[in-house]
Design an enzyme around this catalytic site. Structure first.
Site: not given
Length: 1002
Positions: A570, A431, A575, A433
């Protein structure tokens, strides 16, 4: 005589005694009379007596009887009565006996006609009553308006149905009297007209005298206000000021005479930033005369002081000087003389999103000298008829289109397909960000992953990355990552190199993998690694495949369903870990569906309701030819009937099937070309753009909400996106056009759209940001918006290419000159069989001549003109609604169609009033105009069967519905509920009123 009849006679004799009518004459005439029944309405306190007499009673006795009856029971109830007479023999003496009494009961008759009836006794020929009239006009008035009323009044006293006729009196003295009356009336009318003309001339003269001193040219009160006066916007005036100049549009004006003799002028003015009231007091009569010229609709420049008015409790301007100015209307002057064409425009048919009528928009384009204008409402074509009419009126070419919602037939579950056994493979569940949503203009701030082998997490990777920019409050709030956490983090390039070495050739897994892989591939290309070849699985799409009944497939929703802990949503590491455990459980579900290898996953793409799972992108469709318009209509219908999910959708394969004759544009910021250019790479945008016939770009203010939502970093980034789309068009040889995404006509109309959108609350995503400026822009306004591209390129996309696209479209007529009714095989024969079948069930196998003639007349007109299918559709609609328990009735002139009655579209029977026996089918028609409605016929038993006749018929000509030639297109209006109208027709008077005035009941 039966016991019941004896009791009814005894009851009547008791009633006579109670009414104190016991003298011999009265008893003799009422010897065989009886009370048939009494209807009592307790709540309304109404009694209705039904009497039966042997013969018609003399008028004087009948009057005494009814008067005493009403008086005796007045303290208990309101009494009415109906008389049924067995021997209905009519003599001239009997009619004369009742004549004046019946005439007096007529309400609202013109005095000359009333006098005419009172001054004569009619001749009686059987059941026909003949009146003398002085001329044809009087005869027509009596026959058309009062003959039925008179016949009904006689009938209430037991008379049979009488026919009232007239004959013009040939007596010269009577004609002379009428001629003298007519001449006197004409003279009186002429005198009145002359007096009215004199009075009007007098008023005009007074007005001219009062307007003395009013200038012929622009209005000017006080001093002339110079053009270089320091104008103030009304929104800037927030306190009292000694001297200020404003200008604007007058939307209210009035004058008032004060007790002092001076005149007060009050008008309200707006410059569309705000509004203010202006007051002025006259100094003399000349001022007062000019004040009357200030009207609503003028444009004025006003100078004066601003004061706080205690009367209106607001700031008010005390005007000193007023000058009329030219209206501040936008004009399309076009610096180079060439005008643009608007190719993306919405009307109020774009539900709850646009405000200006299509007629106003088309008219404005014509006034500006544009050669064409496109109509592209959201997913519908309902504005086409009005647009066609406006285009014809203003002599401008209309381009017919829609802004549709395109979806892929199936969204890939896996990328970079490889024949690898899922049960034995290694997975990197990762994942990212980021600082925003654009892989091109934003960067990674955290990259985390877990390695899954044999159903367990065996390793982890986690690292922040330094973005070299401050994080927005939205990103900090969403992810929990702060500037301090990334300030000393490694460079993004170093993190990606380390991650690339760690993943090896494992299968990559992400939730909404297209987003995460977009950042990963873009970053890897920058450092020379290139696009990653690893197989990829998207858990979002896999979840949609495995659990199609879930309301949504967000990570937290899937975690809850599969009982996976999601600690801090998040944040990349949490995640990634949750997604890893979700993947483990999903692979077991996939195995049960028979998915064993990675390259099998996309075999299931598009199964079931895949169109619901796909994210729609906006596209613009313009009908290029007549065939294209037909295909456009098909696509609109298909999207609403077969692929509606939240919005009407068009799968890409369906669009390809019906693409002939249609130009496909890339639409707005919700289009896939713009989104791909904004969030992914130039190469991916190029791949997406190849599907389109032309690319659209819009002014920066139209995209302003993207910056507010932090989807685009700033205006500079927005310019880069637009510039790249223009370059993409050059590379692919696709015309790039500048469109305005128009939702209203003028900039000040934005407030109306704002009200409309705000009324929808959270249901409309437009309420999440300030609305962009999407008014209809002129050529110069649009050129200014794209000046950052350079003068030549701006003109190319604003003027040259928009006209080029408009020229590619044929002149199309969406509304044909001829009638094109739908087609249903066998509709003509079905309507004929249905009509005759119902008619025979009511009137018998051998139809009365009047019934068959009416059926044939109507069916010939309906079938010959191709209207049978319209009747059939209406019949099926009514029948279906009633069968499903929904009451529905017809309204309007369809009540005059007997075929509509026989096919159960309407309950109104337009035949002349008649009796019909429900058993033996014997019928009696009254086609001489003596009865207004079959409901007004007295109750009567069938002489053959002895059962009560059914009463029906309203004597309505068929021409009321389809015109005298029977070729008018049917307009069958249906409404519900029908019982509301039925409740209105409870009395004879109400029934007569509804039927005679409306001619129909649905």
């Amino acid at each position: 005589m039966t016991d019941l009849s004896s009791k009814k006679k005894e009851s009547f004799q008791v009633l006579l005694q109670q009414l104190q009518l016991t003298e011999d004459a009265m008893v003799e005439h009422f010897r065989d009379a009886l009370i048939d029944r009494v209807v009592v309405e307790k709540k309304q306190k109404k009694w209705h007596f039904f009497f039966q007499f042997e013969r018609i009673i003399p008028s004087s006795l009948m009057s005494r009887f009814t008067t005493q009856l009403d008086r005796s029971f007045s303290h208990i109830a309101n009494v009415t009565s109906t008389f049924n007479v067995l021997d209905q023999s009519v003599t001239e003496e009997l009619v004369h006996d009742y004549w004046k009494h019946c005439v007096q009961e007529i309400d609202g008759m013109a005095p000359p006609l009333l006098k005419l009836l009172n001054e004569q006794l009619p001749k009686v020929q059987g059941h026909k009553v003949v009146l003398n009239v002085r001329n044809e006009t009087e005869g027509m008035a009596i026959k058309n308006k009062y003959s039925g009323i008179l016949a009904n009044i006689f009938q209430t006293y037991g008379f049979p149905i009488l026919t009232i006729d007239t004959v013009v009196n040939q007596d010269s003295s009577a004609n002379n009297d009428y001629e003298e009356f007519r001449k006197a009336k004409e003279k009186e009318d002429q005198e009145r007209a002359l007096m009215a003309m004199v009075e009007m001339q007098k008023k005009e003269a007074e007005k001219d005298q009062g307007d003395a001193g009013v200038p012929d040219g622009p209005v000017s009160i006080g001093l002339t206000i110079k053009d270089d006066a320091d104008l103030r916007r009304l929104e800037e005036i927030v306190d009292e000021e000694r001297r200020v100049t404003v200008e604007g549009y007058v939307f209210h004006a009035e004058t008032k005479e004060l007790r002092s003799g001076r005149t007060l002028l009050t008008f309200k003015i707006t410059d569309y930033t705000s509004s203010i009231m202006v007051k002025m007091f006259s100094r003399d009569k000349e001022d007062a005369a000019i004040f009357n010229v200030i009207k609503k609709g003028m444009w004025l420049k006003v100078r004066g002081s601003v004061q706080n008015d205690t009367f209106v409790r607001d700031l008010v301007m005390i005007g000193n000087d007023v000058n009329e100015i030219r209206p501040k209307l936008r004009k399309d002057k076009a610096r180079d003389g060439e005008k643009r064409v608007e190719l993306h425009l919405h009307t109020p048919m774009s539900q709850m999103d646009a405000v200006s009528s299509v007629s106003d928009l088309v008219s404005q384009a014509a006034k500006w000298g544009h050669s064409a204008i496109a109509i592209t409402d959201h997913a519908v074509a309902q504005s086409f008829p009005e647009a066609f009419g406006a285009g014809k009126k203003n002599d401008i070419k209309i381009l017919y289109g829609v802004e549709a919602n395109l979806v892929d037939d199936g969204v890939p579950i896996a990328y970079n397909s490889a024949h690898r056994l899922l049960a034995d493979d290694t997975y990197i569940v990762f994942d990212v960000e980021t600082t925003g949503l654009s892989a091109v203009y934003d960067t990674i701030i955290e990259l985390a992953a877990v390695k899954v082998q044999n159903g367990d997490i065996v390793d982890r990777f986690e690292s922040f990355a330094n973005p070299h920019r401050r994080l927005s409050s939205t990103i900090i709030e969403l992810t929990g990552i702060t500037d301090d956490m990334v300030e000393n983090a490694p460079e993004v390039d170093d993190v990606l190199r380390e991650f690339h070495e760690w993943i090896g050739d494992a299968i990559l897994v992400a939730h909404n993998a297209s987003f995460d892989m977009g950042f990963l591939n873009t970053g890897c290309k920058k450092i020379g690694i290139g696009k990653l070849p690893n197989p990829v699985i998207d858990t979002l799409e896999l979840g949609r495949l495995l659990f199609p009944d879930m309301k949504n497939h967000r990570l937290n929703t899937l975690a809850k369903k599969l009982d996976v802990e999601l600690t801090q949503h998040h944040r990349a590491i949490y995640d990634a870990e949750a997604t890893g455990y979700i993947l483990i459980k999903m692979l077991k579900e996939a195995a049960e569906k028979g998915i064993e290898y990675h390259d099998q996953m996309n075999d299931y793409m598009g199964q079931g309701n895949a169109y619901k799972r796909a994210r729609p992108h906006h596209i613009t469709l313009l009908a290029q030819t007549e065939a294209g318009l037909k295909n456009l209509f098909k696509l609109v219908s298909i999207s609403h009937l077969n692929y509606f999910y939240r919005v009407p959708r068009i799968p890409r394969s369906v669009l390809q099937k019906y693409r002939e004759g249609i130009l496909v544009g890339s639409a707005c910021d919700k289009g896939e070309v713009f989104e791909t250019m904004m969030q992914k790479s130039m190469e991916e945008a190029e791949e997406a753009a190849q599907f389109y016939d032309y690319l659209e770009v819009m002014p920066k203010p139209v995209y302003s909400h993207l910056i507010e939502l932090e989807l685009v970093r700033d205006e500079r980034s927005l310019e880069n996106i637009i510039t790249n789309i223009v370059k993409l068009g050059e590379k692919l040889n696709l015309p790039v056009v500048a469109t305005g995404n128009v939702h209203y006509l003028n900039p000040n109309d934005k407030i109306y759209r704002k009200i409309l959108v705000n009324s929808q609350g959270g249901a409309n995503p437009l309420n999440r940001h300030r609305l962009p400026d999407v008014h209809f822009r002129t050529t110069d306004e649009m050129l200014d918006e794209f000046s950052f591209l350079g003068k030549e390129k701006a003109k190319e996309i604003v003027v040259t290419n928009t006209n080029k696209v408009a020229e590619m479209v044929d002149v199309i007529k969406p509304i044909k000159d001829d009638l094109y009714t739908p087609k249903i095989d066998g509709a003509d024969e079905e309507m004929r069989n249905m009509s005759y079948g119902m008619a025979r069930s009511i009137y018998g196998e051998e139809l009365p001549e009047i019934v068959e003639a009416r059926l044939e007349k109507e069916l010939k007109s309906i079938i010959d003109n191709g209207f049978a299918v319209i009747y059939l559709i209406s019949h099926k609609l009514v029948k279906k609604s009633l069968n499903d328990g929904y009451l529905v009735g017809s309204r309007g002139s369809v009540g005059s169609s007997f075929v509509a009655t026989m096919t159960e579209i309407t309950e109104v029977n337009p035949l002349p009033p008649h009796y019909v026996c429900p058993k033996c089918k014997k019928s009696e028609f009254f086609d001489d105009g003596s009865v207004g409605s079959g409901f007004d016929l007295p109750d009567k038993d069938c002489p053959n069967c002895g059962i009560r006749y059914t009463k029906d018929g309203h004597d309505i000509p068929f021409e009321t519905f389809l015109g005298f030639k029977g070729d008018k297109v049917p307009d069958i209006d249906l409404s519900a509920p029908r019982y509301q109208l039925k409740r209105l027709v409870t009395s004879k008077f109400a029934r007569r009123t509804v039927n005679s005035k409306c001619g129909m009941i649905g």
